[in-house]
Write an enzyme that holds these catalytic residues in place. Structure first.
Site, PDB file in Angstrom:
ATOM      1  CB  CYS A   1      -4.131   5.730  21.989  1.00 44.49           C
ATOM      2  SG  CYS A   1      -3.237   6.149  20.478  1.00 44.49           S
TER       3      CYS A   1
HETATM    4  C1  RB5 Z   1      -4.529  -0.304  21.961  1.00 45.83           C
HETATM    5  O1  RB5 Z   1      -4.028  -1.562  22.196  1.00 45.83           O
HETATM    6  C2  RB5 Z   1      -3.659   0.458  20.959  1.00 45.83           C
HETATM    7  O2  RB5 Z   1      -3.739  -0.135  19.706  1.00 45.83           O
HETATM    8  C3  RB5 Z   1      -4.082   1.894  20.899  1.00 45.83           C
HETATM    9  O3  RB5 Z   1      -3.999   2.458  22.154  1.00 45.83           O
HETATM   10  C4  RB5 Z   1      -3.259   2.814  20.010  1.00 45.83           C
HETATM   11  O4  RB5 Z   1      -1.891   2.693  20.273  1.00 45.83           O
HETATM   12  C5  RB5 Z   1      -3.553   2.803  18.584  1.00 45.83           C
HETATM   13  O5  RB5 Z   1      -2.970   3.579  17.795  1.00 45.83           O
END
Ligand code: RB5
Length: 152
Positions: A67
């Site tokens: 993420c």
């Molecule tokens: C998405 O914007 C972001 O919050 C997600 O990818 C991640 O980094 C959350 O921990």
């Protein structure tokens, strides 16, 4: 060892690069999504999808989740009993998460992070085995006991 991979929108490009890298090296993987860039998708969906597969395989698979930071993926994946997810930013934390914690999911940072670092972290993580040292087994048993009481 089967490898399940997943990402949200913030990890999508890195996930695609990891797939290409794995293909070039003949590493088998299964991509559990996201299948295309969706700016409003939510990382827990992919974290739970990968984590449930890894938990069901009982030691026969690993997960890689990307993420923006790797943090949300690790937080969500760790809610699934049997999952030991780490968000690793360097080879040292990746190595120790396997040696001491027997981590079975690797959370990676997709934003503002070089793919060379990602490759180093992945290679270190996949090539390090759990130490099987008694003190680490004892600590992991304590986590398992907590899980089994809570989720019974
Ligand atoms: C998405 O914007 C972001 O919050 C997600 O990818 C991640 O980094 C959350 O921990």
């Amino acid at each position: 060892m089967e490898i399940f991979i997943g990402s949200d929108h913030a990890g999508f490009d890195t996930k695609e690069k990891i797939k290409k890298y794995f293909k070039e090296r003949g590493v088998d993987y299964e991509d559990l999504g996201v299948g295309k860039l969706e700016k409003l998708d939510d990382y827990p969906i992919f974290a739970f999808r990968v984590a449930e597969k890894v938990a069901k395989s009982k030691g026969k698979s690993f997960g890689i989740l990307v993420c923006g930071t790797g943090t949300g993926m690790a937080i969500a994946a760790n809610k699934v009993p049997g999952i030991r997810a780490v968000a690793a930013y360097d080879a040292y934390s990746a190595k120790m998460s396997r040696l001491d914690n027997n981590a079975n999911i690797l959370g990676l940072r997709g934003r503002n992070f070089s793919f060379n670092k990602i490759k180093k972290i992945i290679n270190t993580w996949l090539n390090t085995s759990f130490s099987f040292e008694e003190r680490h087994k004892r600590r992991l048993r304590k986590i398992e006991m907590y899980e089994s009481k809570r989720f019974k």
